[in-house]
Design a protein around this motif. Structure first.
Motif, PDB file in Angstrom:
ATOM      1  N   LYS A 711       4.437  15.943  -5.799  1.00  0.00           N
ATOM      2  CA  LYS A 711       4.767  15.355  -7.101  1.00  0.00           C
ATOM      3  C   LYS A 711       3.624  15.359  -8.119  1.00  0.00           C
ATOM      4  N   PHE A 712       3.236  16.559  -8.478  1.00  0.00           N
ATOM      5  CA  PHE A 712       2.192  16.699  -9.491  1.00  0.00           C
ATOM      6  C   PHE A 712       2.670  16.239 -10.867  1.00  0.00           C
ATOM      7  N   ASP A 713       3.980  15.965 -10.979  1.00  0.00           N
ATOM      8  CA  ASP A 713       4.475  15.490 -12.270  1.00  0.00           C
ATOM      9  C   ASP A 713       4.486  13.966 -12.352  1.00  0.00           C
ATOM     10  N   LEU A 714       3.770  13.319 -11.422  1.00  0.00           N
ATOM     11  CA  LEU A 714       3.672  11.866 -11.563  1.00  0.00           C
ATOM     12  C   LEU A 714       2.252  11.339 -11.324  1.00  0.00           C
ATOM     13  N   GLY A 715       1.626  11.792 -10.244  1.00  0.00           N
ATOM     14  CA  GLY A 715       0.270  11.266 -10.091  1.00  0.00           C
ATOM     15  C   GLY A 715      -0.414  11.658  -8.804  1.00  0.00           C
ATOM     16  N   ARG A 716      -1.721  11.416  -8.797  1.00  0.00           N
ATOM     17  CA  ARG A 716      -2.532  11.783  -7.643  1.00  0.00           C
ATOM     18  C   ARG A 716      -2.123  11.013  -6.395  1.00  0.00           C
ATOM     19  N   MET A 717      -1.404   9.882  -6.606  1.00  0.00           N
ATOM     20  CA  MET A 717      -1.041   9.075  -5.436  1.00  0.00           C
ATOM     21  C   MET A 717      -0.283   9.885  -4.409  1.00  0.00           C
ATOM     22  N   PHE A 718       0.500  10.856  -4.884  1.00  0.00           N
ATOM     23  CA  PHE A 718       1.293  11.629  -3.935  1.00  0.00           C
ATOM     24  C   PHE A 718       0.446  12.650  -3.187  1.00  0.00           C
ATOM     25  N   GLY A 719      -0.795  12.788  -3.624  1.00  0.00           N
ATOM     26  CA  GLY A 719      -1.728  13.627  -2.880  1.00  0.00           C
ATOM     27  C   GLY A 719      -2.346  12.851  -1.712  1.00  0.00           C
ATOM     28  N   PHE A 720      -2.341  11.525  -1.806  1.00  0.00           N
ATOM     29  CA  PHE A 720      -2.879  10.719  -0.701  1.00  0.00           C
ATOM     30  C   PHE A 720      -1.913  10.795   0.473  1.00  0.00           C
ATOM     31  N   ALA A 721      -2.458  10.703   1.671  1.00  0.00           N
ATOM     32  CA  ALA A 721      -1.605  10.660   2.855  1.00  0.00           C
ATOM     33  C   ALA A 721      -0.655   9.479   2.711  1.00  0.00           C
ATOM     34  N   TYR A 722       0.575   9.625   3.179  1.00  0.00           N
ATOM     35  CA  TYR A 722       1.523   8.526   3.054  1.00  0.00           C
ATOM     36  C   TYR A 722       1.062   7.333   3.895  1.00  0.00           C
ATOM     37  N   GLY A 723       1.135   6.171   3.297  1.00  0.00           N
ATOM     38  CA  GLY A 723       0.730   4.960   4.008  1.00  0.00           C
ATOM     39  C   GLY A 723      -0.711   4.568   3.706  1.00  0.00           C
ATOM     40  N   GLU A 724      -1.381   5.369   2.884  1.00  0.00           N
ATOM     41  CA  GLU A 724      -2.756   5.037   2.511  1.00  0.00           C
ATOM     42  C   GLU A 724      -2.803   4.650   1.036  1.00  0.00           C
ATOM     43  N   LYS A 725      -3.557   3.634   0.755  1.00  0.00           N
ATOM     44  CA  LYS A 725      -3.810   3.204  -0.616  1.00  0.00           C
ATOM     45  C   LYS A 725      -2.557   3.193  -1.476  1.00  0.00           C
ATOM     46  N   GLU A 726      -2.662   3.750  -2.700  1.00  0.00           N
ATOM     47  CA  GLU A 726      -1.538   3.607  -3.630  1.00  0.00           C
ATOM     48  C   GLU A 726      -0.302   4.400  -3.229  1.00  0.00           C
ATOM     49  N   ASN A 727      -0.392   5.227  -2.208  1.00  0.00           N
ATOM     50  CA  ASN A 727       0.820   5.917  -1.765  1.00  0.00           C
ATOM     51  C   ASN A 727       1.424   5.238  -0.539  1.00  0.00           C
ATOM     52  N   GLY A 728       2.134   4.172  -0.803  1.00  0.00           N
ATOM     53  CA  GLY A 728       2.945   3.599   0.268  1.00  0.00           C
ATOM     54  C   GLY A 728       2.244   2.730   1.277  1.00  0.00           C
ATOM     55  N   ALA A 729       0.995   2.377   1.031  1.00  0.00           N
ATOM     56  CA  ALA A 729       0.370   1.397   1.934  1.00  0.00           C
ATOM     57  C   ALA A 729       0.937   0.020   1.598  1.00  0.00           C
ATOM     58  N   VAL A 730       0.699  -0.918   2.498  1.00  0.00           N
ATOM     59  CA  VAL A 730       0.943  -2.298   2.098  1.00  0.00           C
ATOM     60  C   VAL A 730      -0.277  -2.660   1.258  1.00  0.00           C
ATOM     61  N   PHE A 731      -0.097  -2.665  -0.024  1.00  0.00           N
ATOM     62  CA  PHE A 731      -1.176  -2.853  -0.983  1.00  0.00           C
ATOM     63  C   PHE A 731      -1.154  -4.326  -1.383  1.00  0.00           C
ATOM     64  N   SER A 732      -2.162  -5.045  -0.939  1.00  0.00           N
ATOM     65  CA  SER A 732      -2.090  -6.514  -1.030  1.00  0.00           C
ATOM     66  C   SER A 732      -1.774  -7.042  -2.434  1.00  0.00           C
ATOM     67  N   HIS A 733      -2.390  -6.442  -3.422  1.00  0.00           N
ATOM     68  CA  HIS A 733      -2.218  -6.983  -4.774  1.00  0.00           C
ATOM     69  C   HIS A 733      -0.748  -6.995  -5.180  1.00  0.00           C
ATOM     70  N   MET A 734      -0.073  -5.870  -5.005  1.00  0.00           N
ATOM     71  CA  MET A 734       1.329  -5.810  -5.423  1.00  0.00           C
ATOM     72  C   MET A 734       2.189  -6.670  -4.507  1.00  0.00           C
ATOM     73  N   ALA A 735       1.843  -6.685  -3.212  1.00  0.00           N
ATOM     74  CA  ALA A 735       2.622  -7.506  -2.285  1.00  0.00           C
ATOM     75  C   ALA A 735       2.528  -8.984  -2.688  1.00  0.00           C
ATOM     76  N   VAL A 736       1.325  -9.422  -3.024  1.00  0.00           N
ATOM     77  CA  VAL A 736       1.179 -10.832  -3.399  1.00  0.00           C
ATOM     78  C   VAL A 736       1.918 -11.122  -4.704  1.00  0.00           C
ATOM     79  N   MET A 737       1.878 -10.162  -5.630  1.00  0.00           N
ATOM     80  CA  MET A 737       2.613 -10.400  -6.874  1.00  0.00           C
ATOM     81  C   MET A 737       4.129 -10.426  -6.610  1.00  0.00           C
ATOM     82  N   TYR A 738       4.548  -9.687  -5.605  1.00  0.00           N
ATOM     83  CA  TYR A 738       5.970  -9.743  -5.198  1.00  0.00           C
ATOM     84  C   TYR A 738       6.283 -11.166  -4.716  1.00  0.00           C
ATOM     85  N   ALA A 739       5.412 -11.682  -3.868  1.00  0.00           N
ATOM     86  CA  ALA A 739       5.611 -13.048  -3.378  1.00  0.00           C
ATOM     87  C   ALA A 739       5.652 -14.028  -4.543  1.00  0.00           C
TER      88      ALA A 739
END
Ligand code: G1P
Length: 902
Positions: A711-739
């Motif tokens: 997905k080069f038409d959206l961002g570098r996140m899709f270059g990261f391995a899935y489950g790491e950092k901004e690509n699908g990890a449990v990213f605490s900041h967003m998880a806490v904001m979800y809570a």
């Protein structure tokens, strides 16, 4: 045996053989000055900023093989050599074998104590490390004890290699820069003062001196020095098996001058003979000074064991007191974890995002978004400093609603981007009002909105789409009027500008353009056509809340008209025709940004508060309705969620197609938080998030499903391995904001699940392999990465206080409306929170012997100091008014008993 056990109530913990885990480090720092990281082997580095590294810079990957840092050796007669931190070739080789030393690490805020016991050598070493409060130096206190049953003769040697230059030289002119070193041995240590700081754009005469000093616990000087690496490790040697330690050869005396070598603070102390159980102490100080003359005096204050022990107590007390929030949730391990979470915002303020081993981003400083979010935690812990911080930070806003992104080291200092990278993060303008709103609620200080501040000005114009070529450095970094004067506008005007400009800045689908990225920095490849529905929701929420805030402003102050720059009248246009048309919106924005591309006129207009309020509400409602009808994705089984983004091809990023489910958390969080999502939609979102994003082992709710596409038409996140950092990890900041969003909307058990899973994952040391605290994210195996410096900590703390315990300000009044679940009370049915509010200390105790869910019944009674009865809130909760709070004694802690069940 538990791997991490707490040893007090202030977060201090103990861990056994921590060197058997990778990636562990603790931050050590002063209020200013040195920022260090230290591993269980005393590895890590130390610096004051990018250009002044005392120890060689390390990132996470070279952290575990970095042995050229702090070390302390014992040469034990007739036996051999032993390192107090396990950094010797022999100890490394014996690691994981039965001959491994027994080691225990105890640590707390900004200090650690490593105890290492060697059966083979019959020695125990306790090594305590901390940074002095003024940040002038690291202190390392080593206490050796003879644990053998016979006398032993020990020759102690200390070494801390001195890197002494900029991190840039780690591979750029590494050798050449060592030629600049001027090294001198003094009575107590080694000083290194490079002749100049190397910079091919213009070398600067250097004023900084790096030093390593040492003494015995009684204040005696070392016998001999090894001021260069060459001299210490010898030909063919290494820091794991240095020649000086192998051979005990003599070094040089005090008063020796050397130049042009890699420097080392190496020294040997007089040999001691210790009887069984007898101890001897040594002190090693390493620091950076801008005033060489002062080093002798500064170090003299830490020359004896007694002095250092006293300093350690001061350091411990200082940092413990910093965290003036205390939770009692019925689980002391949780309460201790929360202490670290509350300490994390303090660490982020000191370390920024550049100066711990995982955080090797950039060259110092913090980003705009982080600046504002760190204020959230400060509002709870150090509220008195926040007002000015908020006022100063608004000075970073440009007249087109974007903002400076390079933030200087002084508060309120913003720097023009010399590289001309016209990057706009479209979420940036959202955060200031979020922080300001919390400030208003905590304090009731509505006057801050009328405070006048300047606007930032640089080459960028028209929201990052053009350059203002008429601007130059002579013009300066403050927006001017046609008359040449610097323009001042109210903070309210800044807020309006930020949020209104965003309203018009839309793409093809009438959602706000993504520009360079939004909260997710890694969504950075859809500059032309990308749109962020996620933050369109967020801004809609802001517009609604600003309207609410204006209502209070008018009611409390009687102010019915406000003054704004005359150009702003365009931004207050309204009407469905305009709202429905992305083209018309962009045209209007173009008109406004053209008018203020260089100077603004300088004239102002008065608009009624009521008119602005209605205008904002109209816009907010239109936005929410638009998103509800256009972005909702219905899926099977009553599931559903909001599409949060459009990519650079103008396609919706999220969908549910047979086996291909694309769901992202961010869009849901802001739809819920802003009030865009209706009740039924929230239920559907929760169900979908549980199905598609939840992974208990990995810490809870992932940021997104696996797109299995680059997905080069959206961002570098899709270059990261899935489950790491901004690509699908449990990213605490967003998880806490979800809570947080779930709690705000009354979805208590759902919110609790998010917070609890995160905490459980962090506390599960066997998986998370991290010291207490909340990491930035968890990888697929549940390892916690990027310790300490995450914005998640501010939000976690805030959510615990304002949502879980429900203790929040409402325009200066203190409201308590708890949302605790039965398991969050202790065995007696109590839960407690201590904090400061409006300059007064409170200890709030919730009594719930029947252990019902807080919101299941009404609060029966709430009393402050056994005498003041709190007013009951119309729906749920109790209130202590600002007026009453003002009458309370500032010197003592006020107890509020809240009875939930009897
Ligand atoms: C970090 C950044 C934050 C950014 C986030 C996602 O988050 O600091 O600004 O929004 O990554 O890209 P943090 O580690 O602070 O939670």
């Amino acid at each position: 045996m538990k791997q991490v056990e707490f040893i007090d109530k202030n977060g201090a913990f103990r861990i056994h053989n921590p060197e058997n885990y990778s990636g562990l480090y603790l931050p050590l720092a002063g209020e200013t000055g040195l920022k260090s990281s230290i591993t269980p082997n005393l590895g890590g580095d130390s610096k004051t900023d990018q250009n002044h590294f005392l120890l060689e810079p390390v990132s996470i990957e070279n952290l575990h093989n970095n042995r050229n840092t702090r070390n302390f050796w014992c040469r034990i007669e007739d036996k051999g050599c032993w390192s107090v931190c396990g950094s010797s070739a022999k100890q490394e080789a014996e690691k994981f074998t039965k001959d491994q030393d027994e080691s225990t690490l105890e640590a707390g805020f900004m200090w650690q104590k490593l105890t290492r016991i060697s059966k083979e050598y019959g020695v125990k070493a306790e090594t305590t490390s901390f940074v002095t409060l003024d940040g002038a130096m690291e202190v390392m206190m080593v206490e050796l004890t003879n644990t053998a049953e016979y006398e032993q003769k020990i020759t102690p040697m200390a070494v801390i290699p001195v890197y002494g230059r900029s991190a840039d030289n780690i591979r750029d002119h590494r050798h050449v820069t060592s030629l600049l070193h001027r090294i001198e041995t003094k009575m107590y240590g080694v000083e290194v003062c490079p002749v100049l700081s190397f910079d091919e754009r213009g070398h600067q005469k250097n004023q900084t001196t790096y030093f390593v000093y040492g003494s015995t616990g009684e204040g005696e000087a070392p016998e001999t020095f090894y001021p260069t690496t060459e001299m210490f490790i010898g030909e063919g040697g290494s820091y794991l098996i240095p020649e000086t330690v192998r051979t005990v050869k003599d070094g040089v005396p005090a008063g020796t001058k050397l130049q042009g070598k890699e420097a080392a603070g190496g020294m040997r102390f007089a040999s001691v003979t210790l009887k069984p159980q007898e101890s001897a102490a040594y002190l090693i100080l390493a620091g950076i000074s801008e005033d060489r003359e002062q080093i002798e005096k500064q170090t003299a204050a830490y020359r004896t064991k007694k002095q250092v022990e006293a300093a350690l107590e001061t350091v411990k007390k200082h940092w413990t007191d910093k965290v003036n929030v205390d939770f009692a949730t019925g689980d002391t391990a949780v309460d201790n974890y929360l202490k670290w979470i509350c300490f994390q915002p303090v660490l982020r303020r000191i370390f920024g995002c550049s100066f711990l081993p995982y955080h090797d981003y950039g060259k110092g400083g913090r980003g705009w978004r982080d600046l504002w979010q760190d204020c959230l935690a400060l509002l709870i812990m150090e509220p008195s400093v926040v007002r000015q911080m908020i006022v100063d930070n608004y000075g970073g806003v440009r007249i087109d609603g974007t903002n400076a992104t390079i933030i200087g080291s002084r508060q309120g200092e913003f720097i023009a981007d010399r590289n001309n990278i016209t990057r706009v993060w479209m979420d940036h303008a959202f955060w200031p009002f979020v922080t300001t709103k919390l400030y208003l609620d905590q304090t009731g200080d509505l006057n801050i909105l009328l405070e006048k501040v300047t606007y930032f000005k640089d080459l960028q114009a028209k929201r990052g789409t053009a350059h203002d070529n008429a601007w130059d450095h002579v013009y300066g970094n403050k927006q001017r009027t046609e008359g040449g004067n610097v323009y001042f506008g109210t903070i309210l005007e800044h807020i309006l500008l930020q949020n209104l400009c965003a309203f018009y800045d839309v793409g093809d689908h009438n959602e706000m353009r993504l520009h360079g990225a939004d909260w997710n920095d890694a969504l950075d490849m859809a500059w032309e056509r990308g749109e962020s529905v996620a933050f369109t929701c967020a801004y809609a929420g802001n517009l609604k809340d600003i309207a609410e805030c204006l209502k209070h402003l008018e009611a409390e102050t009687g102010i019915s008209r406000i003054e704004v720059a005359e150009e702003m009248k365009y931004l207050l246009a309204d009407g469905t025709d305009l709202y429905e048309s992305p083209d018309k919106k962009q045209e209007l924005l173009e008109k406004y940004t053209s008018l203020c591309a260089h100077n603004i006129k300088g004239g102002t207009i008065l608009i009624s508060v009521e008119q602005i309020r209605k205008n904002l509400l109209g816009k907010a409602e239109w936005l929410m309705q638009h998103i509800r009808s256009k972005e909702w994705i219905s899926a099977e089984d009553g599931m559903g969620w909001f599409n949060g983004y459009y990519d650079n091809h103008g396609n919706a990023v999220e969908y549910s197609k047979d086996q291909d489910v694309r769901m992202m958390l961010t869009g849901q969080v802001f739809a819920i938080m802003s009030g865009t999502a209706g009740e039924e939609q929230i239920k559907a979102v929760c169900k979908s998030a549980d199905r598609y994003l939840f992974d208990k082992k990995a810490g809870g709710y992932r940021l997104n499903t696996d797109f299995k596409e680059e997905k080069f038409d959206l961002g570098r996140m899709f270059g990261f391995a899935y489950g790491e950092k901004e690509n699908g990890a449990v990213f605490s900041h967003m998880a806490v904001m979800y809570a947080n969003a779930l709690y705000q909307r009354g979805f208590v058990s759902e919110g609790h699940k998010v917070l609890q899973t995160l905490l459980d994952a962090a506390m599960n040391f066997e998986n998370s392999k991290m010291y207490p605290g909340l990491p930035e994210y968890f990888d697929n195996d549940g390892r916690g990465l990027y310790a300490y410096l995450t914005g998640a900590a501010s939000w976690y703390m805030l959510t615990m206080i304002t949502e879980v315990f429900g203790v929040k300000g409402k325009l200066g009044d203190l409201v308590i409306a708890p949302s605790l679940l039965p398991e969050q009370f202790d065995e007696k049915g109590d839960a407690g929170l201590q904090l400061e509010f409006a300059g007064k200390k409170f200890h709030i105790i919730l009594h719930n012997p029947k252990k019902q869910s807080s919101r299941d019944g009404q609060i029966r009674q709430a009393v402050c100091d056994d005498q003041i009865i709190l007013e009951t809130e119309p729906e749920y909760g109790v209130r202590l008014s600002k007026k009453v709070i003002e009458t309370l004694d500032s010197g003592k802690c006020h107890r509020i008993d809240v009875v939930l069940s009897e």
